[in-house]
Design a protein around this motif. Structure first.
Motif, PDB file in Angstrom:
ATOM      1  N   SER A   3     112.394  73.566   8.598  1.00  0.00           N
ATOM      2  CA  SER A   3     111.982  73.538   7.201  1.00  0.00           C
ATOM      3  C   SER A   3     111.047  72.369   6.979  1.00  0.00           C
ATOM      4  O   SER A   3     111.129  71.351   7.681  1.00  0.00           O
ATOM      5  CB  SER A   3     113.208  73.400   6.298  1.00  0.00           C
ATOM      6  OG  SER A   3     113.910  72.207   6.600  1.00  0.00           O
ATOM      7  N   LYS A   5     109.415  68.967   5.807  1.00  0.00           N
ATOM      8  CA  LYS A   5     110.046  67.686   5.547  1.00  0.00           C
ATOM      9  C   LYS A   5     110.025  67.382   4.060  1.00  0.00           C
ATOM     10  O   LYS A   5     109.018  67.584   3.383  1.00  0.00           O
ATOM     11  CB  LYS A   5     109.327  66.583   6.317  1.00  0.00           C
ATOM     12  CG  LYS A   5     109.954  65.202   6.143  1.00  0.00           C
ATOM     13  CD  LYS A   5     109.186  64.169   6.917  1.00  0.00           C
ATOM     14  CE  LYS A   5     109.792  62.781   6.703  1.00  0.00           C
ATOM     15  NZ  LYS A   5     109.029  61.729   7.433  1.00  0.00           N
ATOM     16  N   LYS A   6     111.135  66.890   3.553  1.00  0.00           N
ATOM     17  CA  LYS A   6     111.210  66.529   2.132  1.00  0.00           C
ATOM     18  C   LYS A   6     110.540  65.183   1.919  1.00  0.00           C
ATOM     19  O   LYS A   6     110.837  64.210   2.627  1.00  0.00           O
ATOM     20  CB  LYS A   6     112.666  66.487   1.676  1.00  0.00           C
ATOM     21  CG  LYS A   6     112.845  66.106   0.204  1.00  0.00           C
ATOM     22  CD  LYS A   6     114.297  66.186  -0.230  1.00  0.00           C
ATOM     23  CE  LYS A   6     114.743  67.621  -0.349  1.00  0.00           C
ATOM     24  NZ  LYS A   6     116.083  67.742  -0.969  1.00  0.00           N
ATOM     25  N   ARG A  31     107.402  67.681  -9.401  1.00  0.00           N
ATOM     26  CA  ARG A  31     108.360  68.729  -9.015  1.00  0.00           C
ATOM     27  C   ARG A  31     107.689  70.100  -8.991  1.00  0.00           C
ATOM     28  O   ARG A  31     108.091  70.972  -8.218  1.00  0.00           O
ATOM     29  CB  ARG A  31     109.568  68.715  -9.943  1.00  0.00           C
ATOM     30  CG  ARG A  31     110.469  67.500  -9.710  1.00  0.00           C
ATOM     31  CD  ARG A  31     111.909  67.778 -10.112  1.00  0.00           C
ATOM     32  NE  ARG A  31     112.805  66.673  -9.727  1.00  0.00           N
ATOM     33  CZ  ARG A  31     113.377  66.537  -8.546  1.00  0.00           C
ATOM     34  NH1 ARG A  31     113.132  67.419  -7.592  1.00  0.00           N
ATOM     35  NH2 ARG A  31     114.180  65.516  -8.292  1.00  0.00           N
ATOM     36  N   ASP A  35     107.332  71.677  -3.084  1.00  0.00           N
ATOM     37  CA  ASP A  35     108.532  72.496  -2.926  1.00  0.00           C
ATOM     38  C   ASP A  35     109.723  71.672  -2.441  1.00  0.00           C
ATOM     39  O   ASP A  35     110.872  71.970  -2.766  1.00  0.00           O
ATOM     40  CB  ASP A  35     108.270  73.637  -1.943  1.00  0.00           C
ATOM     41  CG  ASP A  35     107.282  74.656  -2.487  1.00  0.00           C
ATOM     42  OD1 ASP A  35     107.263  74.848  -3.715  1.00  0.00           O
ATOM     43  OD2 ASP A  35     106.535  75.239  -1.678  1.00  0.00           O
ATOM     44  N   HIS A  36     109.447  70.648  -1.636  1.00  0.00           N
ATOM     45  CA  HIS A  36     110.518  69.839  -1.052  1.00  0.00           C
ATOM     46  C   HIS A  36     110.272  68.385  -1.431  1.00  0.00           C
ATOM     47  O   HIS A  36     109.452  67.698  -0.815  1.00  0.00           O
ATOM     48  CB  HIS A  36     110.547  70.000   0.475  1.00  0.00           C
ATOM     49  CG  HIS A  36     110.707  71.423   0.907  1.00  0.00           C
ATOM     50  ND1 HIS A  36     111.940  72.031   1.037  1.00  0.00           N
ATOM     51  CD2 HIS A  36     109.785  72.368   1.221  1.00  0.00           C
ATOM     52  CE1 HIS A  36     111.776  73.288   1.413  1.00  0.00           C
ATOM     53  NE2 HIS A  36     110.483  73.516   1.543  1.00  0.00           N
ATOM     54  N   ARG A  38     112.105  64.638  -3.252  1.00  0.00           N
ATOM     55  CA  ARG A  38     113.213  63.835  -3.778  1.00  0.00           C
ATOM     56  C   ARG A  38     112.588  62.742  -4.640  1.00  0.00           C
ATOM     57  O   ARG A  38     111.653  62.063  -4.209  1.00  0.00           O
ATOM     58  CB  ARG A  38     114.030  63.236  -2.640  1.00  0.00           C
ATOM     59  CG  ARG A  38     115.193  62.340  -3.083  1.00  0.00           C
ATOM     60  CD  ARG A  38     116.055  61.954  -1.891  1.00  0.00           C
ATOM     61  NE  ARG A  38     116.976  60.873  -2.208  1.00  0.00           N
ATOM     62  CZ  ARG A  38     118.131  61.035  -2.839  1.00  0.00           C
ATOM     63  NH1 ARG A  38     118.500  62.243  -3.234  1.00  0.00           N
ATOM     64  NH2 ARG A  38     118.919  59.998  -3.082  1.00  0.00           N
TER      65      ARG A  38
END
Length: 348
Positions: A3, A5-6, A31, A35-36, A38
């Motif tokens: 997936s 990387k956030k 946001r 998509d990813h 924090r």
């Protein structure tokens, strides 16, 4: 398949009050742009509403006031980075930018990217230097005087004539119709922001704000102009609508070209009855209404974050005209334990 990387982005300016900071709007745009992601909130006070909006902010840390200095700020950000592995940091207050610019090279060594103007750029567009700035770059700005004593009001009024605009060193402005109102405004601003105070010639016309993003090389990645429809008693936009006006786009492009501005900025503009555009202020960061740029098709906060990470971002060429925003108050309910936690430990 792995997936994506956030990315972790830290954002200041969480005071979503009647004179809101840009932070919550910046976070909303981020946001939508990733998509990813924090989000780490950086706050100065325990009652900044953005602290408690957990659907927007994943975790919050308090940071020292700008008066504590750059070294203290760096120590705190280093600690936060050790806990959160920050990738990008977006400051959103004028008063904090000096320290963040000063430590930006140290932050980059830690792996934290920023996309900020230089100290010289910050100083040149300051309210105290706006007159000289306009002459240097062929930009129309209202005549203004800087005073350090209340006694200077009389001379300033004689030169500029009433009504005049009395402005604080960092924020706030009052239109004064006479000597009594000017004196009252001076005292308020001195008590809140200190000296000096700026006295500016009043320009009658239509108030327009332009949010833009400069690439630091003279180019402009995004420009979205907005006309205020409703303002608060502090002059803050409570509703606004995007405009189609090539002269406004040209003004923002010219500003980026002559300053090589790096990062987000806002031009507060007055369009007089003859069509002349006067720059009333240059804000060196995103405005509180910045989410409107994302809603209109030019997500400036997301574009800035990508540029900070070294990505090539093509200039936007269209935006939705007639897109409106209307700000509203909402009672967010939380538990006192959260307030106690951020107050006692500086983290939430």
């Amino acid at each position: 398949m792995n997936s994506p990387k956030k990315i972790t982005i830290a954002v200041t300016g969480l005071n979503a009050t009647d004179s809101p900071g840009p932070g919550v709007a910046v976070i909303r745009a981020l946001r939508e742009g990733f998509d990813h992601i924090r989000i780490i909130g950086l706050s100065y006070e325990a009652l900044e509403p953005g602290l408690y909006l957990h659907d927007l902010v994943d975790k919050t840390y308090q940071i020292p006031y700008p008066s504590a200095g750059a070294n203290t700020l760096l120590e705190r950000i280093t600690y936060i980075h050790q806990q959160e592995e920050l990738g990008v940091l977006i400051p959103n207050f004028d008063a904090e930018l000096y320290n963040f610019i000063r430590i930006s090279s140290e932050l980059l060594k830690l792996g934290i990217a920023t996309f900020l103007p230089t100290h010289r750029q910050l100083e040149d567009r300051d309210k105290l230097n706006l007159d000289e700035f306009g002459r240097k770059h062929d930009l129309k700005v209202p005549e203004s005087l800087v005073i350090h004593k209340e006694a200077g009001l009389k001379k300033a009024a004689e030169q500029l004539d009433y009504p005049i605009v009395v402005k604080g060193r960092y924020y706030d402005a009052y239109i004064a119709q006479n000597e009594h109102e000017a004196s009252k405004a001076f005292q308020r601003l001195n008590a809140k922001w200190g000296l000096p105070v700026i006295i500016q010639k009043f320009i009658k016309g239509t108030e327009i704000n332009i949010a833009a993003l400069g690439d630091g090389k003279g180019g402009t990645i995004s420009i979205v102009p907005m006309r205020k429809l409703t303002i608060t008693d502090k002059g803050k936009a409570w509703a606004g609508i995007t405009l189609e006006d090539e002269s406004l786009l040209q003004l923002a492009r010219h500003f980026s070209e002559v300053t090589h501005w790096r990062g987000g900025f806002e031009l507060e503009v007055m369009k007089d009855p003859g069509g002349d555009l006067y720059i009333m202020e240059v804000n060196p960061r995103f405005p509180a209404w910045i989410y409107l740029t994302a809603a209109a098709g030019q997500n400036q906060p997301a574009a800035l974050a990508k540029m900070a990470m070294g990505e090539e971002v093509a200039p936007f060429d269209t935006y939705a005209v007639g897109k409106m925003f209307i700000r509203y108050a909402w009672d967010h309910v939380t538990d006192v334990s959260e307030f106690q936690q951020i107050s006692a430990f500086g983290e939430l």
